[in-house]
Design a protein around this motif. Structure first.
Motif, short mmCIF file in Angstrom:
data_model
loop_
_atom_site.label_atom_id
_atom_site.label_comp_id
_atom_site.label_asym_id
_atom_site.label_seq_id
_atom_site.Cartn_x
_atom_site.Cartn_y
_atom_site.Cartn_z
N PHE A 30 0.82 -1.22 0.00
CA PHE A 30 0.00 0.00 0.00
C PHE A 30 0.85 1.27 0.00
O PHE A 30 0.68 2.16 -0.84
CB PHE A 30 -0.93 -0.01 1.21
N THR A 31 1.77 1.38 0.94
CA THR A 31 2.59 2.61 1.03
C THR A 31 3.56 2.70 -0.13
O THR A 31 3.85 3.80 -0.62
CB THR A 31 3.34 2.65 2.38
N THR A 32 4.07 1.57 -0.60
CA THR A 32 4.93 1.57 -1.79
C THR A 32 4.16 2.15 -2.98
O THR A 32 4.68 2.99 -3.72
CB THR A 32 5.39 0.14 -2.13
N GLY A 33 2.92 1.70 -3.14
CA GLY A 33 2.08 2.20 -4.23
C GLY A 33 1.81 3.69 -4.11
O GLY A 33 1.82 4.42 -5.10
N MET A 34 1.57 4.15 -2.88
CA MET A 34 1.37 5.58 -2.66
C MET A 34 2.62 6.38 -3.04
O MET A 34 2.52 7.49 -3.57
CB MET A 34 1.02 5.85 -1.19
N GLY A 35 3.78 5.80 -2.78
CA GLY A 35 5.02 6.46 -3.18
C GLY A 35 5.12 6.59 -4.69
O GLY A 35 5.49 7.66 -5.21
N TYR A 36 4.80 5.50 -5.40
CA TYR A 36 4.81 5.57 -6.87
C TYR A 36 3.77 6.57 -7.38
O TYR A 36 4.03 7.33 -8.31
CB TYR A 36 4.53 4.18 -7.46
N TYR A 37 2.58 6.54 -6.76
CA TYR A 37 1.51 7.46 -7.17
C TYR A 37 1.96 8.91 -7.05
O TYR A 37 1.70 9.74 -7.93
CB TYR A 37 0.27 7.21 -6.31
N SER A 38 2.65 9.24 -5.97
CA SER A 38 3.08 10.63 -5.75
C SER A 38 4.16 11.07 -6.73
O SER A 38 4.44 12.26 -6.85
CB SER A 38 3.57 10.80 -4.31
N GLN A 69 3.05 13.68 -9.22
CA GLN A 69 3.14 15.07 -8.76
C GLN A 69 4.57 15.58 -8.84
O GLN A 69 4.82 16.73 -9.20
CB GLN A 69 2.64 15.17 -7.32
N VAL A 70 5.53 14.71 -8.52
CA VAL A 70 6.94 15.10 -8.56
C VAL A 70 7.37 15.46 -9.98
O VAL A 70 8.04 16.47 -10.21
CB VAL A 70 7.83 13.96 -8.01
N VAL A 71 6.97 14.63 -10.93
CA VAL A 71 7.32 14.89 -12.33
C VAL A 71 6.73 16.22 -12.78
O VAL A 71 7.39 17.03 -13.43
CB VAL A 71 6.81 13.74 -13.24
N ALA A 72 5.48 16.47 -12.38
CA ALA A 72 4.84 17.75 -12.74
C ALA A 72 5.57 18.92 -12.11
O ALA A 72 5.77 19.97 -12.75
CB ALA A 72 3.38 17.73 -12.30
N GLN A 73 5.98 18.79 -10.84
CA GLN A 73 6.72 19.86 -10.17
C GLN A 73 8.06 20.11 -10.84
O GLN A 73 8.53 21.25 -10.91
CB GLN A 73 6.94 19.50 -8.69
N ALA A 74 8.69 19.04 -11.32
CA ALA A 74 10.03 19.16 -11.90
C ALA A 74 10.01 19.82 -13.27
O ALA A 74 10.88 20.64 -13.58
CB ALA A 74 10.68 17.78 -11.99
N THR A 127 15.64 13.88 -6.92
CA THR A 127 15.94 12.93 -5.86
C THR A 127 14.68 12.19 -5.42
O THR A 127 14.72 10.99 -5.10
CB THR A 127 16.57 13.64 -4.64
N LEU A 128 13.54 12.89 -5.43
CA LEU A 128 12.27 12.27 -5.04
C LEU A 128 11.91 11.07 -5.92
O LEU A 128 11.27 10.13 -5.46
CB LEU A 128 11.14 13.28 -5.09
N LEU A 129 12.30 11.12 -7.18
CA LEU A 129 11.97 10.03 -8.09
C LEU A 129 12.53 8.71 -7.58
O LEU A 129 11.96 7.64 -7.83
CB LEU A 129 12.52 10.32 -9.49
N ALA A 130 13.65 8.79 -6.85
CA ALA A 130 14.25 7.59 -6.28
C ALA A 130 13.78 7.32 -4.86
O ALA A 130 13.51 6.18 -4.48
CB ALA A 130 15.78 7.71 -6.30
N ILE A 164 18.77 16.33 1.12
CA ILE A 164 18.34 15.86 2.45
C ILE A 164 16.82 15.94 2.57
O ILE A 164 16.17 15.03 3.09
CB ILE A 164 19.01 16.70 3.56
N ASN A 165 16.24 17.04 2.07
CA ASN A 165 14.79 17.23 2.20
C ASN A 165 14.01 16.20 1.41
O ASN A 165 12.88 15.86 1.78
CB ASN A 165 14.40 18.64 1.76
N ALA A 166 14.59 15.70 0.33
CA ALA A 166 13.91 14.65 -0.44
C ALA A 166 13.76 13.37 0.38
O ALA A 166 12.82 12.60 0.18
CB ALA A 166 14.67 14.37 -1.73
N PHE A 167 14.70 13.14 1.32
CA PHE A 167 14.59 12.00 2.24
C PHE A 167 13.78 12.38 3.47
O PHE A 167 13.50 11.53 4.31
CB PHE A 167 15.99 11.53 2.67
N GLY A 168 13.45 13.68 3.58
CA GLY A 168 12.68 14.17 4.71
C GLY A 168 11.23 14.34 4.35
O GLY A 168 10.48 13.36 4.24
#
Length: 409
Positions: free
Chosen positions: A150-158, A161-166, A267-270, A317-321
């Motif tokens: 579930f949480t892994t999928g939520m990470g992929y789903y988000s 948004q990251v791609v759009a922000q980038a 960094t968020l992509l990873a 660091i914030n990408a891991f935060g």
């Protein structure tokens, strides 16, 4: 009685990358792409139309205010009505807003008002669409994921948004330079039409509908208050970065401040898929506490930065935060309630987020006025973040109970 008789062939998902997930993933990506392209241009567009700075500030802030107001309606609506139709309606509101932005200079003289007034009206409409759109997508995607991932999928789903922000802001500016503001907003309108079409392909999980009611218990999911409260505290720090990091870098004479957001997004992509897998394996508390600490650490590094490298280190660091803990908190909100009440849980999550978006930059601005653009302003803004970490630790037992109950359902 299920929500929609058309979903008779629905089966519980066995993998993350199933057709249902892909449909809402790309719909959400198109929604966020349009929003990021628009947001990067709107203040510039208003300025080009001769709007004064205070009016531009009002224009930009109205979006979060109206979005917050309509969050109190969106949760009960998502519990009661067809979520696919609601997300299509929300995207239609946003598409209307973008088309209105394009024609604002032509509409204004016809009805005898300034163009900034027209922009404000359509900005309100955009805020209403966002109040339903983002929460509806989050609610729908929670039904497309297997419980053990579930949480892994939520990470992929988000990641959508990251791609759009980038890339969204860069594409928006590129199109503006090529076609001008008016035609660019027509293109963004077309992007939203793609999002609307994609949303019609989404298959919904069968569920019991909850009658529409504006009772507090239907607006706010009390089970989701813990993760939503942590979201509010941690997001206060991140929204301060959005509001003041570039100004801070300029005041301190540090070049390349805009690269912060590029490094953060890349960094968020990873990090998001990795952190999601760790959360599914080890539980929320063990992963979230280090992530929240990393969020506070990134603000401290920004405060003491003297060159571009230190700013980019803070972004990493914030990408891991915050970048890692945000989808974890969204996931915990969704886990905390039965399927039929996930609309309330999504609304509760975004009430915390929108409140932080309104309050965080205001508090940071007051601190900056008091202490100047110094490390102190960032150290002060770590206080609510560290408070969020303490809340997670103190309430670790109720959080672990949410996760255990979710796996039993």
């Amino acid at each position: 009685m299920t929500e929609n008789k058309r979903e008779i062939n629905w089966e519980p998902p066995k993998t993350i990358w199933n057709p249902m997930f892909l449909s809402i993933f790309f719909a959400n990506m198109a929604l966020n792409m349009g929003q990021q392209m628009s947001n990067s241009l709107l203040s510039l567009y208003a300025n080009s139309l001769g709007a004064p700075a205070d009016q531009i500030g009002q224009l930009m802030s109205m979006f979060a205010v109206t979005a917050l107001i309509f969050r109190f309606i969106s949760g009960p609506a998502m519990n009661a009505y067809n979520r696919r139709k609601l997300v299509g309606m929300a995207m239609s509101f946003m598409a209307t807003a973008y088309l209105g932005f394009s024609f604002a200079p032509k509409i204004a003289p016809v009805i005898g008002v300034e163009a900034i007034t027209i922009l404000k009206c359509f900005r309100l409409i955009q805020g209403v669409g966002n109040a339903f759109g983002s929460a509806c997508c989050l609610t729908i995607v929670s039904d497309t994921l297997p419980k053990d991932q579930f949480t892994t999928g939520m990470g992929y789903y988000s990641v959508a948004q990251v791609v759009a922000q980038a890339i969204g802001p860069t594409i928006g500016v590129f199109l503006r330079d090529l076609f001008g503001y008016n035609n660019t907003y027509i293109i963004i309108f077309c992007v939203m039409c793609v999002a609307i079409f994609t949303s019609t392909r989404v298959k919904l999980a069968p569920r019991k509908a909850v009658p529409f009611s504006l009772k507090v218990s239907n607006i706010i999911a009390k089970e989701a208050i813990i993760p939503a409260s942590v979201t509010f505290m941690v997001a206060m720090g991140f929204t301060s970065i959005n509001a003041f990091m570039l100004v801070y870098a300029e005041e301190r004479g540090i070049p390349g401040g805009s690269l912060f957001f590029t490094v953060y997004a890349l960094t968020l992509l990873a990090t998001r898929p990795i952190i999601g897998k760790l959360t599914d394996k080890y539980g929320f508390v063990k992963v979230a506490i280090p992530s929240v600490f990393m969020t506070a650490l990134s603000l401290a590094v920004i405060g003491f930065s003297v060159n571009t490298f230190m700013l980019l280190l803070a972004a990493f660091i914030n990408a891991f935060g915050y970048g890692a803990v945000q989808p974890m908190l969204q996931s915990l909100c969704m886990k905390s309630v039965p399927t039929e009440r996930r609309g309330s849980a999504a609304g509760t999550n975004y009430i915390g987020m929108d409140s932080a978006t309104i309050i965080g930059p205001s508090v940071c601005g007051i601190v900056a006025d008091t202490f100047g653009y110094t490390p102190t302003m960032w150290l002060v803004m770590t206080v609510p973040i560290l408070a969020g970490m303490v809340v997670i630790f103190l309430l670790r037992r109720p959080i672990e109970k949410i996760e255990k109950n979710f796996q039993r359902k």
